[in-house]
Design a protein around this motif. Structure first.
Motif, PDB file in Angstrom:
ATOM      1  N   MET A   1      -9.886 -18.565  -0.200  1.00 15.40           N
ATOM      2  CA  MET A   1      -8.566 -18.273  -0.734  1.00 15.40           C
ATOM      3  C   MET A   1      -8.564 -16.959  -1.518  1.00 15.40           C
ATOM      4  SD  MET A   1      -5.571 -19.472  -0.792  1.00 15.40           S
ATOM      5  CE  MET A   1      -4.060 -19.413  -1.650  1.00 15.40           C
ATOM      6  N   ALA A   2      -9.637 -16.708  -2.266  1.00 15.98           N
ATOM      7  CA  ALA A   2      -9.722 -15.485  -3.058  1.00 15.98           C
ATOM      8  C   ALA A   2      -9.769 -14.258  -2.149  1.00 15.98           C
ATOM      9  CB  ALA A   2     -10.946 -15.523  -3.961  1.00 15.98           C
ATOM     10  N   LYS A   3     -10.424 -14.386  -1.000  1.00 22.49           N
ATOM     11  CA  LYS A   3     -10.507 -13.262  -0.067  1.00 22.49           C
ATOM     12  C   LYS A   3      -9.119 -12.931   0.499  1.00 22.49           C
ATOM     13  CE  LYS A   3     -13.374 -11.586   3.658  1.00 22.49           C
ATOM     14  NZ  LYS A   3     -14.480 -11.832   4.554  1.00 22.49           N
ATOM     15  N   PHE A   4      -8.345 -13.963   0.812  1.00 24.61           N
ATOM     16  CA  PHE A   4      -6.987 -13.771   1.311  1.00 24.61           C
ATOM     17  C   PHE A   4      -6.108 -13.123   0.235  1.00 24.61           C
ATOM     18  CE2 PHE A   4      -2.600 -15.319   1.753  1.00 24.61           C
ATOM     19  CZ  PHE A   4      -2.290 -14.752   2.976  1.00 24.61           C
ATOM     20  N   PHE A   5      -6.216 -13.605  -0.999  1.00 20.15           N
ATOM     21  CA  PHE A   5      -5.440 -13.056  -2.109  1.00 20.15           C
ATOM     22  C   PHE A   5      -5.805 -11.583  -2.324  1.00 20.15           C
ATOM     23  CE2 PHE A   5      -4.821 -12.271  -6.694  1.00 20.15           C
ATOM     24  CZ  PHE A   5      -3.447 -12.500  -6.753  1.00 20.15           C
ATOM     25  N   ASN A   6      -7.073 -11.266  -2.234  1.00 21.90           N
ATOM     26  CA  ASN A   6      -7.534  -9.883  -2.368  1.00 21.90           C
ATOM     27  C   ASN A   6      -6.944  -9.008  -1.266  1.00 21.90           C
ATOM     28  OD1 ASN A   6      -8.952  -7.722  -3.399  1.00 21.90           O
ATOM     29  ND2 ASN A   6     -10.858  -8.261  -2.381  1.00 21.90           N
ATOM     30  N   LEU A   7      -6.895  -9.520  -0.042  1.00 26.51           N
ATOM     31  CA  LEU A   7      -6.320  -8.783   1.080  1.00 26.51           C
ATOM     32  C   LEU A   7      -4.825  -8.539   0.863  1.00 26.51           C
ATOM     33  CD1 LEU A   7      -6.732  -7.589   3.937  1.00 26.51           C
ATOM     34  CD2 LEU A   7      -6.162  -9.849   4.824  1.00 26.51           C
ATOM     35  N   VAL A   8      -4.120  -9.541   0.351  1.00 23.16           N
ATOM     36  CA  VAL A   8      -2.686  -9.396   0.090  1.00 23.16           C
ATOM     37  C   VAL A   8      -2.448  -8.337  -0.988  1.00 23.16           C
ATOM     38  CG1 VAL A   8      -0.642 -10.567  -0.840  1.00 23.16           C
ATOM     39  CG2 VAL A   8      -2.063 -11.712   0.854  1.00 23.16           C
ATOM     40  N   ILE A   9      -3.234  -8.367  -2.054  1.00 23.20           N
ATOM     41  CA  ILE A   9      -3.093  -7.391  -3.132  1.00 23.20           C
ATOM     42  C   ILE A   9      -3.367  -5.974  -2.609  1.00 23.20           C
ATOM     43  CG2 ILE A   9      -4.074  -6.601  -5.332  1.00 23.20           C
ATOM     44  CD1 ILE A   9      -2.244  -9.019  -5.580  1.00 23.20           C
ATOM     45  N   LYS A  10      -4.437  -5.811  -1.849  1.00 21.77           N
ATOM     46  CA  LYS A  10      -4.758  -4.495  -1.295  1.00 21.77           C
ATOM     47  C   LYS A  10      -3.655  -4.005  -0.357  1.00 21.77           C
ATOM     48  CE  LYS A  10      -9.787  -4.545  -1.547  1.00 21.77           C
ATOM     49  NZ  LYS A  10     -11.036  -4.472  -0.783  1.00 21.77           N
ATOM     50  N   SER A  11      -3.096  -4.903   0.437  1.00 21.24           N
ATOM     51  CA  SER A  11      -2.021  -4.541   1.357  1.00 21.24           C
ATOM     52  C   SER A  11      -0.773  -4.094   0.596  1.00 21.24           C
ATOM     53  CB  SER A  11      -1.679  -5.715   2.272  1.00 21.24           C
ATOM     54  OG  SER A  11      -2.782  -6.053   3.062  1.00 21.24           O
ATOM     55  N   LEU A  12      -0.460  -4.792  -0.485  1.00 18.42           N
ATOM     56  CA  LEU A  12       0.698  -4.410  -1.302  1.00 18.42           C
ATOM     57  C   LEU A  12       0.474  -3.053  -1.974  1.00 18.42           C
ATOM     58  CD1 LEU A  12       1.634  -7.822  -2.945  1.00 18.42           C
ATOM     59  CD2 LEU A  12       2.916  -6.574  -1.204  1.00 18.42           C
ATOM     60  N   ILE A  13      -0.730  -2.802  -2.431  1.00 20.50           N
ATOM     61  CA  ILE A  13      -1.038  -1.520  -3.059  1.00 20.50           C
ATOM     62  C   ILE A  13      -0.923  -0.384  -2.051  1.00 20.50           C
ATOM     63  CG2 ILE A  13      -2.917  -0.153  -4.093  1.00 20.50           C
ATOM     64  CD1 ILE A  13      -3.798  -2.759  -5.506  1.00 20.50           C
ATOM     65  N   VAL A  14      -1.446  -0.600  -0.847  1.00 21.01           N
ATOM     66  CA  VAL A  14      -1.349   0.424   0.204  1.00 21.01           C
ATOM     67  C   VAL A  14       0.106   0.672   0.558  1.00 21.01           C
ATOM     68  CG1 VAL A  14      -1.823   0.892   2.646  1.00 21.01           C
ATOM     69  CG2 VAL A  14      -3.636   0.052   1.174  1.00 21.01           C
ATOM     70  N   THR A  15       0.883  -0.389   0.701  1.00 20.57           N
ATOM     71  CA  THR A  15       2.296  -0.254   1.051  1.00 20.57           C
ATOM     72  C   THR A  15       3.051   0.513  -0.032  1.00 20.57           C
ATOM     73  OG1 THR A  15       2.199  -2.310   2.304  1.00 20.57           O
ATOM     74  CG2 THR A  15       4.375  -1.518   1.688  1.00 20.57           C
ATOM     75  N   PHE A  16       2.805   0.192  -1.292  1.00 19.05           N
ATOM     76  CA  PHE A  16       3.451   0.897  -2.400  1.00 19.05           C
ATOM     77  C   PHE A  16       3.036   2.367  -2.423  1.00 19.05           C
ATOM     78  CE2 PHE A  16       3.582   2.224  -6.895  1.00 19.05           C
ATOM     79  CZ  PHE A  16       4.958   2.114  -7.092  1.00 19.05           C
ATOM     80  N   GLY A  17       1.764   2.638  -2.212  1.00 20.32           N
ATOM     81  CA  GLY A  17       1.287   4.014  -2.173  1.00 20.32           C
ATOM     82  C   GLY A  17       1.917   4.811  -1.045  1.00 20.32           C
ATOM     83  N   MET A  18       2.071   4.191   0.104  1.00 21.08           N
ATOM     84  CA  MET A  18       2.684   4.883   1.235  1.00 21.08           C
ATOM     85  C   MET A  18       4.169   5.109   0.996  1.00 21.08           C
ATOM     86  SD  MET A  18       0.172   5.637   3.013  1.00 21.08           S
ATOM     87  CE  MET A  18       1.112   6.487   4.238  1.00 21.08           C
ATOM     88  N   LEU A  19       4.807   4.197   0.280  1.00 18.79           N
ATOM     89  CA  LEU A  19       6.213   4.393  -0.084  1.00 18.79           C
ATOM     90  C   LEU A  19       6.345   5.625  -0.977  1.00 18.79           C
ATOM     91  CD1 LEU A  19       9.159   3.345  -0.187  1.00 18.79           C
ATOM     92  CD2 LEU A  19       8.485   2.078  -2.224  1.00 18.79           C
ATOM     93  N   LEU A  20       5.479   5.738  -1.969  1.00 19.86           N
ATOM     94  CA  LEU A  20       5.504   6.915  -2.843  1.00 19.86           C
ATOM     95  C   LEU A  20       5.203   8.190  -2.063  1.00 19.86           C
ATOM     96  CD1 LEU A  20       3.730   5.644  -6.086  1.00 19.86           C
ATOM     97  CD2 LEU A  20       6.161   6.043  -5.706  1.00 19.86           C
TER      98      LEU A  20
END
Length: 90
Positions: A1-20
């Motif tokens: 579960m922690a690995k999935f949560f880590n993947l979701v957090i990283k994906s959100l960070i990448v998405t936010f960075g690409m938006l900027l």
């Protein structure tokens, strides 16, 4: 579960960075003050084809480079790379 949560957090960070990044590129294009090499190449593709939007040209450019990277070394292409390729063009 922690690995999935880590993947979701990283994906959100990448998405936010690409938006900027997309907002910044848009400001530079509107201001007409010059662009970086990648944006200039994408703009060249956009001008060459003509019937597609800048975002679509960005996605095509990203797919070409990510595809090349995948062929050279599959370990270097992850979910963040794929998200960044499509998020940059949206």
């Amino acid at each position: 579960m922690a690995k999935f949560f880590n993947l979701v957090i990283k994906s959100l960070i990448v998405t936010f960075g690409m938006l900027l990044l997309g907002i910044g590129v848009n400001f530079v294009l509107i201001a007409n003050i010059g662009t970086d090499a990648v944006t200039a190449a994408v703009k060249g593709i956009n001008n060459l084809i003509g019937s597609i939007s800048f975002g679509t040209a960005q996605i095509i450019f990203g797919i070409i480079f990510v595809g090349t990277g995948f062929l050279l070394d599959k370990r270097k292409v992850g979910i963040g790379t794929v998200i960044a390729t499509f998020a940059a063009g949206i």
